[in-house]
Design an enzyme around this catalytic site. Sequence first.
Site, short mmCIF file in Angstrom:
data_model
loop_
_atom_site.label_atom_id
_atom_site.label_comp_id
_atom_site.label_asym_id
_atom_site.label_seq_id
_atom_site.Cartn_x
_atom_site.Cartn_y
_atom_site.Cartn_z
N CYS A 1 0.81 -1.22 0.00
CA CYS A 1 0.00 0.00 0.00
C CYS A 1 0.84 1.27 0.00
O CYS A 1 0.39 2.31 -0.47
CB CYS A 1 -0.96 0.00 1.18
SG CYS A 1 -0.33 -0.73 2.67
N ASP B 1 -2.40 -2.53 8.44
CA ASP B 1 -3.29 -3.40 9.20
C ASP B 1 -3.28 -4.83 8.72
O ASP B 1 -3.39 -5.76 9.52
CB ASP B 1 -4.72 -2.85 9.15
CG ASP B 1 -4.90 -1.63 10.03
OD1 ASP B 1 -3.88 -1.07 10.46
OD2 ASP B 1 -6.04 -1.23 10.28
N CYS C 1 -2.33 3.49 3.38
CA CYS C 1 -2.93 2.42 4.19
C CYS C 1 -3.92 3.00 5.20
O CYS C 1 -3.93 4.19 5.46
CB CYS C 1 -1.83 1.63 4.88
SG CYS C 1 -2.42 0.03 5.50
N ASP C 2 -4.71 2.11 5.79
CA ASP C 2 -5.89 2.48 6.56
C ASP C 2 -5.74 3.72 7.44
O ASP C 2 -6.48 4.68 7.31
CB ASP C 2 -6.31 1.31 7.45
CG ASP C 2 -6.77 0.11 6.66
OD1 ASP C 2 -6.61 0.11 5.43
OD2 ASP C 2 -7.29 -0.84 7.28
N LYS C 3 -4.80 3.70 8.38
CA LYS C 3 -4.71 4.79 9.35
C LYS C 3 -3.96 6.00 8.82
O LYS C 3 -4.07 7.09 9.35
CB LYS C 3 -4.03 4.30 10.65
CG LYS C 3 -4.69 3.12 11.29
CD LYS C 3 -6.18 3.31 11.48
CE LYS C 3 -6.87 2.05 11.90
NZ LYS C 3 -6.80 0.95 10.92
N CYS D 1 -5.37 -2.40 -0.06
CA CYS D 1 -6.37 -3.46 -0.21
C CYS D 1 -7.50 -3.03 -1.13
O CYS D 1 -8.03 -1.94 -1.01
CB CYS D 1 -6.92 -3.84 1.16
SG CYS D 1 -5.68 -4.55 2.26
N GLU E 1 -8.51 -4.60 15.37
CA GLU E 1 -9.51 -5.14 14.46
C GLU E 1 -9.61 -6.65 14.67
O GLU E 1 -8.61 -7.31 14.95
CB GLU E 1 -9.14 -4.84 13.01
CG GLU E 1 -9.19 -3.36 12.68
CD GLU E 1 -8.88 -3.06 11.23
OE1 GLU E 1 -8.43 -3.99 10.52
OE2 GLU E 1 -9.06 -1.91 10.81
N SER F 1 -12.19 -4.79 10.73
CA SER F 1 -11.63 -4.41 9.45
C SER F 1 -12.77 -4.07 8.50
O SER F 1 -13.88 -4.58 8.62
CB SER F 1 -10.83 -5.59 8.88
OG SER F 1 -10.59 -5.40 7.51
#
Length: 577
Positions: free
Chosen positions: A56, A88, A129-131, A201, A453, A479
């Site tokens: 990512c 994650d 990425c996520d955060k 993702c 998660e 998630s």
Amino acid sequence: MTNQRFDKSKLPSRHVTEGPARAPHRSYFYAMGITEEEIHQPWVGVATCWNEAAPCNIALNRQAQVVKQGVKKGGGTPREFATITVTDGIAMGHEGMRSSLASRDAIADTVELTMRGHCYDALVGLAGCDKSLPGMMMAMVRLNVPSVFIYGGSILPGRYQGQDITVQDMFEAVGKHQAGNLSDAELEIMERVACPSSGACGAQYTANTMACVSEAIGLALLNSSSAPAPYESRDQFCEASGVAVMNLIEKNIRARDIVTRKALENAARVVGCTGGSTNAALHLPAIANEAGIDFDLFDVADIMRDTPYFVDLRPGGRYVAKDLHEVGGIAVVMKELAKAGLLHLDCITASGKTLGESLEEIRGEADGKVIWNIGSPITKTGGVVSLKGNLAPDGAIVKVAGIETQFQRFVGPARVFDCEEDCFAAVKAREYKEGEVIVIRYEGPAGGPGMREMLATTAALSGQGMGKKVALITDGRFSGATRGFCVGHVGPEAAHGGPIALIRNGDIITIDATTGELSVALTDEELAARRAAWPGPRKTDYATGAIYKFAKLCGGARWGAVTHPGAKAETHVYMDQ
């Protein structure tokens, strides 16, 4: 030497570039090959979350170079710097996940410190990425500088047996393997093909959800988030973002001019209509906190409840981010929302135009497969709803996208676990029964610590074919790839003495996503008696270090698990000092 477009006397970088007293500072700049002209231009921080930890983030470094070209084209001096990420997918299912949510705030903090320390005038932030997406946007709003956000792009889907597959399939494959329904060889083949490129993702998990948010909230240029990471067509948006931030400096359009209450509502609409990640209900309040705006979990969920769900994306639907890109991206989704009067079109965006003006330039229309017509949606209400009751006075959240209405109410006895590992072991050993409500507690922001998660557990349940036969509630989170009837963000969390700390095996729990109820069949008197006998929060091994600091500082999930008071407590504005 002056630039006619920009008044340097009002920009933070004057503190390091202007006047005789700054000769020592300028000597450092000459040491790096910066010219006299460049020294006296506006300075733009180009922040990336580049690292070699995961696909990512791996493409962000190259994209940053194109952003810098755009900044130079617009008359600015770009200075690249990097911050951390915790990915994650790699942190999932073990102690590493405790670092994830804390990394969001660390990203915001480190970007803030770098910007303040070097007196940069504006920020272009790239995240993958996520955060890192909400962390970067939080820094922009906290500093209130002219800002443009760029998503690094999604991963391409893998192909296995003629079907697109993503990392979600890999987590669920683990459950199938444990159940004896997938061989070692098949698992090994799948893991080699599931993730074929750089990028985050690929479905509507947290990264892509927050990428959609970045456009809807106005911090990213329209259409900049949809192209997959390997596509070099991303370069045009990177360069345009560099040019755009210079226009924002010239017009003195700052992050909080863009991130208003209306913009946050637009963002929540987009999450709802795409069946986005429940983590948006954690991150939107955190971004709002940086602007001094009251916008909590219930505000997010109220908007989602009134939003048709009409974008057929995994995990609840059939398609991935690449498919959305090929039918016009989130801009076409927002055009559909606008047709129904569900967007505030007067919000200013990073382009310098209003959202409405920008959408008028979009020619694409709903294709009927990935993006359905809003007049005939997949469901008439959004993919995420809030819950409240004597088990969750401060609320909880559940993703119902892809769950048929008859499965949106669940009543059953509790089976209680005090951490995810114990639950995962029980699921793996099939030590639970159909009809039960699995409770995982002490996994909240403070109690976990880190609000992990629960994808490993929920994916294992799905892999065992039990996703619709049990429910799961937790003060942790899920998630964006989680499927099944899974309730997260239960508040107050167990470590803060919330009712979830008082549940015992066999207590009857009711979850009803249609009425918004999360309750336990206990009287107030019984709950009070149990609270009086409660021994206090579970002890953890995190008595020092960064995770300890996060646990001590973070507030409740309802308000975004934030670690500082936000703009309401602000006594000076960075840009005006």
